[in-house]
Design an enzyme around this catalytic site. Structure first.
Site, PDB file in Angstrom:
ATOM      1  N   TYR A   1      20.760  16.304  26.893  1.00  0.00           N
ATOM      2  CA  TYR A   1      21.520  15.173  26.349  1.00  0.00           C
ATOM      3  C   TYR A   1      22.682  15.820  25.601  1.00  0.00           C
ATOM      4  O   TYR A   1      22.485  16.458  24.569  1.00  0.00           O
ATOM      5  CB  TYR A   1      20.638  14.360  25.394  1.00  0.00           C
ATOM      6  CG  TYR A   1      21.344  13.150  24.831  1.00  0.00           C
ATOM      7  CD1 TYR A   1      21.024  11.860  25.269  1.00  0.00           C
ATOM      8  CD2 TYR A   1      22.350  13.280  23.875  1.00  0.00           C
ATOM      9  CE1 TYR A   1      21.684  10.752  24.765  1.00  0.00           C
ATOM     10  CE2 TYR A   1      23.010  12.173  23.380  1.00  0.00           C
ATOM     11  CZ  TYR A   1      22.675  10.920  23.824  1.00  0.00           C
ATOM     12  OH  TYR A   1      23.330   9.820  23.329  1.00  0.00           O
TER      13      TYR A   1
ATOM     14  N   THR B   1      22.733  25.797  22.040  1.00  0.00           N
ATOM     15  CA  THR B   1      24.088  25.522  21.579  1.00  0.00           C
ATOM     16  C   THR B   1      24.456  26.213  20.265  1.00  0.00           C
ATOM     17  O   THR B   1      23.586  26.481  19.427  1.00  0.00           O
ATOM     18  CB  THR B   1      24.248  23.989  21.400  1.00  0.00           C
ATOM     19  OG1 THR B   1      25.503  23.722  20.781  1.00  0.00           O
ATOM     20  CG2 THR B   1      23.152  23.395  20.529  1.00  0.00           C
ATOM     21  N   ASP B   2      25.747  26.432  20.105  1.00  0.00           N
ATOM     22  CA  ASP B   2      26.305  26.901  18.831  1.00  0.00           C
ATOM     23  C   ASP B   2      26.054  25.880  17.711  1.00  0.00           C
ATOM     24  O   ASP B   2      26.085  26.219  16.534  1.00  0.00           O
ATOM     25  CB  ASP B   2      27.818  27.152  18.980  1.00  0.00           C
ATOM     26  CG  ASP B   2      28.567  25.962  19.556  1.00  0.00           C
ATOM     27  OD1 ASP B   2      27.963  25.179  20.325  1.00  0.00           O
ATOM     28  OD2 ASP B   2      29.760  25.792  19.248  1.00  0.00           O
TER      29      ASP B   2
ATOM     30  N   TYR C   1      22.391  16.091  17.700  1.00  0.00           N
ATOM     31  CA  TYR C   1      22.373  16.929  18.910  1.00  0.00           C
ATOM     32  C   TYR C   1      21.872  18.337  18.568  1.00  0.00           C
ATOM     33  O   TYR C   1      20.947  18.854  19.202  1.00  0.00           O
ATOM     34  CB  TYR C   1      23.785  16.958  19.510  1.00  0.00           C
ATOM     35  CG  TYR C   1      23.991  18.005  20.585  1.00  0.00           C
ATOM     36  CD1 TYR C   1      23.443  17.848  21.861  1.00  0.00           C
ATOM     37  CD2 TYR C   1      24.758  19.153  20.333  1.00  0.00           C
ATOM     38  CE1 TYR C   1      23.641  18.820  22.850  1.00  0.00           C
ATOM     39  CE2 TYR C   1      24.958  20.108  21.310  1.00  0.00           C
ATOM     40  CZ  TYR C   1      24.400  19.945  22.560  1.00  0.00           C
ATOM     41  OH  TYR C   1      24.605  20.902  23.527  1.00  0.00           O
TER      42      TYR C   1
HETATM   43  N1  LIG Z   1      28.924  20.975  27.120  1.00  0.00           N
HETATM   44  C1  LIG Z   1      29.043  21.794  26.079  1.00  0.00           C
HETATM   45  O1  LIG Z   1      30.120  21.921  25.470  1.00  0.00           O
HETATM   46  C2  LIG Z   1      27.869  22.633  25.621  1.00  0.00           C
HETATM   47  C3  LIG Z   1      28.003  23.406  24.463  1.00  0.00           C
HETATM   48  C4  LIG Z   1      26.928  24.193  24.044  1.00  0.00           C
HETATM   49  C5  LIG Z   1      25.761  24.191  24.764  1.00  0.00           C
HETATM   50  N2  LIG Z   1      25.638  23.418  25.877  1.00  0.00           N
HETATM   51  C6  LIG Z   1      24.355  23.419  26.569  1.00  0.00           C
HETATM   52  O2  LIG Z   1      24.553  23.950  27.881  1.00  0.00           O
HETATM   53  C7  LIG Z   1      23.672  23.304  28.800  1.00  0.00           C
HETATM   54  C8  LIG Z   1      24.469  22.771  29.980  1.00  0.00           C
HETATM   55  O3  LIG Z   1      25.425  21.833  29.476  1.00  0.00           O
HETATM   56  P1  LIG Z   1      26.493  21.119  30.408  1.00  0.00           P
HETATM   57  O4  LIG Z   1      27.790  21.182  29.710  1.00  0.00           O
HETATM   58  O5  LIG Z   1      26.373  21.627  31.806  1.00  0.00           O
HETATM   59  O6  LIG Z   1      25.946  19.628  30.311  1.00  0.00           O
HETATM   60  P2  LIG Z   1      26.352  18.352  31.164  1.00  0.00           P
HETATM   61  O7  LIG Z   1      27.507  18.644  32.060  1.00  0.00           O
HETATM   62  O8  LIG Z   1      26.414  17.221  30.214  1.00  0.00           O
HETATM   63  O9  LIG Z   1      25.083  18.188  32.109  1.00  0.00           O
HETATM   64  C9  LIG Z   1      23.861  17.783  31.594  1.00  0.00           C
HETATM   65  C10 LIG Z   1      23.025  17.289  32.751  1.00  0.00           C
HETATM   66  O10 LIG Z   1      21.805  16.793  32.212  1.00  0.00           O
HETATM   67  C11 LIG Z   1      21.477  15.644  32.956  1.00  0.00           C
HETATM   68  N3  LIG Z   1      20.591  14.743  32.231  1.00  0.00           N
HETATM   69  C12 LIG Z   1      20.865  14.011  31.125  1.00  0.00           C
HETATM   70  N4  LIG Z   1      19.822  13.213  30.835  1.00  0.00           N
HETATM   71  C13 LIG Z   1      18.867  13.457  31.778  1.00  0.00           C
HETATM   72  C14 LIG Z   1      17.576  12.929  32.029  1.00  0.00           C
HETATM   73  N5  LIG Z   1      17.027  11.981  31.269  1.00  0.00           N
HETATM   74  N6  LIG Z   1      16.900  13.410  33.091  1.00  0.00           N
HETATM   75  C15 LIG Z   1      17.430  14.352  33.900  1.00  0.00           C
HETATM   76  N7  LIG Z   1      18.650  14.870  33.726  1.00  0.00           N
HETATM   77  C16 LIG Z   1      19.367  14.420  32.666  1.00  0.00           C
HETATM   78  C17 LIG Z   1      22.787  14.959  33.238  1.00  0.00           C
HETATM   79  O11 LIG Z   1      22.616  14.074  34.331  1.00  0.00           O
HETATM   80  P3  LIG Z   1      23.796  13.136  34.867  1.00  0.00           P
HETATM   81  O12 LIG Z   1      24.695  14.073  35.666  1.00  0.00           O
HETATM   82  O13 LIG Z   1      23.102  12.143  35.708  1.00  0.00           O
HETATM   83  O14 LIG Z   1      24.470  12.574  33.656  1.00  0.00           O
HETATM   84  C18 LIG Z   1      23.689  16.136  33.537  1.00  0.00           C
HETATM   85  O15 LIG Z   1      23.721  16.441  34.913  1.00  0.00           O
HETATM   86  C19 LIG Z   1      22.915  22.233  28.004  1.00  0.00           C
HETATM   87  O16 LIG Z   1      21.695  22.763  27.569  1.00  0.00           O
HETATM   88  C20 LIG Z   1      23.806  22.015  26.791  1.00  0.00           C
HETATM   89  O17 LIG Z   1      23.068  21.564  25.661  1.00  0.00           O
HETATM   90  C21 LIG Z   1      26.666  22.648  26.334  1.00  0.00           C
END
Ligand SMILES: NC(=O)c1ccc[n+]([C@@H]2O[C@H](COP(=O)([O-])OP(=O)(O)OC[C@H]3O[C@@H](n4cnc5c(N)ncnc54)[C@H](OP(=O)(O)O)[C@@H]3O)[C@@H](O)[C@H]2O)c1
Length: 311
Positions: free
Chosen positions: A62, A102-103, A126
């Site tokens: 999320y 995450t950071d 978050y």
């Molecule tokens: N984005 C950032 O800036 C950031 C920063 C620090 C750390 N991170 C971490 O890095 C990792 C990857 O992040 P990302 O940027 O690739 O995230 P993202 O693009 O938001 O992708 C998250 C995925 O999780 C899926 N998801 C959400 N709710 C779900 C549920 N109930 N069941 C199954 N799937 C679900 C979403 O599905 P849908 O495609 O259907 O929405 C999406 O495909 C995560 O652990 C995140 O916390 C991200």
């Protein structure tokens, strides 16, 4: 022997890149939200029991940082409960869980890069739920690699890069926060580095550390640091320089960039529901030391997607 890999969250930014690269190191079964809903613990258990993977790679989360303030229980179910279930199942079948964090587990009061052992102190829902996920995995006793990353972007999905490009076709002036520092990290680099770590562990070279020895948390971000303001300004510099790769033309809808000025503003001038750390820079020294892998500097990463690929 080819390892079975279960990839969860294959439609996210990191997940899509992983689904392209992981088949080089194993037999991948990929699940997006439609095939596996992380709010349903039994679905998680059945998927893992059916696949019996050696690696479970969880790229789902999320990630709507502001919305999480008003959807705490949903954020907790996906970011803390689901990883706990994955870890329990991993432990039961002797699999290793690869998970991203995450950071935002830190409060941002440091002025030098955070190391893995720095005490976490999340400032928003978050970050709190992601920290609970980390702890549930650690406490499960399963072999695990938790990669904390930051400021993730890609040429698709929802992210700062694409938002800035869209706004740049609509507004002559952009006002962007200058007092939050971090390292914008390309999802493709996270996927590439993850695959490289897994390949090294799988190779099991003589003298290489065992999975039990390397289990733990690692920071995995781009090198260097910048502010959102400098990142936005650099994006626009690159976007104005022709010729453009195809993704960039589609990000702007083919419209010209009309932004003339990117004005630095303070976080206090841009209130958001979730508080964000002022300083989000993570040290990658442990990742480099243990696995001899290093991510390029954030500017090099941005250059790599903005440069027009050779014909
Ligand atoms: N984005 C950032 O800036 C950031 C920063 C620090 C750390 N991170 C971490 O890095 C990792 C990857 O992040 P990302 O940027 O690739 O995230 P993202 O693009 O938001 O992708 C998250 C995925 O999780 C899926 N998801 C959400 N709710 C779900 C549920 N109930 N069941 C199954 N799937 C679900 C979403 O599905 P849908 O495609 O259907 O929405 C999406 O495909 C995560 O652990 C995140 O916390 C991200």
């Amino acid at each position: 022997m080819t390892k079975a890999i279960l990839l969860i969250g294959s439609n996210g930014q990191v997940g899509r890149d992983l689904s392209e690269i992981l088949p080089r190191i194993g037999e991948v079964t990929a699940f997006d939200r439609e095939r596996l809903d992380l709010t349903q613990p039994e679905e998680i258990r059945s998927a893992i029991r059916a696949c019996r993977p050696a690696w479970i790679v969880n790229a789902a989360a999320y990630t709507a940082v502001d919305k999480a303030e008003s959807e705490e229980s949903l954020a907790r179910a996906i970011n803390a409960e689901a990883p706990r279930v994955m870890a329990e199942e991993a432990k039961a079948i002797g699999a290793c869980l690869i998970h991203y964090s995450t950071d935002y587990v830190f409060d941002g009061t440091k002025t030098t890069p955070y190391v893995e052992d720095d005490p976490p102190n999340p400032q928003n829902v978050y970050g709190r739920t992601k920290l609970e996920g980390e702890r549930a995995i650690r406490d499960s006793g399963a072999a695990h690699l938790i990669f904390r990353t930051a400021w993730v972007y890609a040429t698709r999905g929802r992210n700062f890069l694409l938002t800035i490009l869209r706004l740049a076709t609509q507004r002559e002036e952009l006002r962007i926060v200058h007092d939050q520092l971090g390292a914008p990290t390309l999802s493709g680099e996270i996927a590439r580095t993850t695959a490289s770590v897994l390949a090294k562990i799988s190779a099991g070279e003589p003298g290489a550390p065992s999975l039990a020895e390397v289990s733990g948390i690692y920071h995995m971000t781009a090198g260097g640091e910048t502010s959102w303001h400098e990142f936005a300004s650099t994006i626009l510099e690159k976007a104005k320089a022709a010729p453009h790769p195809d993704w960039l033309a589609s990000a702007t809808g083919g419209l010209p960039i009309i932004t003339r000025r990117v004005i630095p503003i303070a976080t206090s001038e841009y209130p958001t529901p979730a508080r964000r750390p002022a300083y989000s820079v993570l040290s990658n020294a442990k990742l480099n030391r243990v696995f001899s892998v290093q991510l390029p500097d954030w500017r090099t990463q941005l250059d790599s997607v903005c440069a027009n690929p050779p014909a």
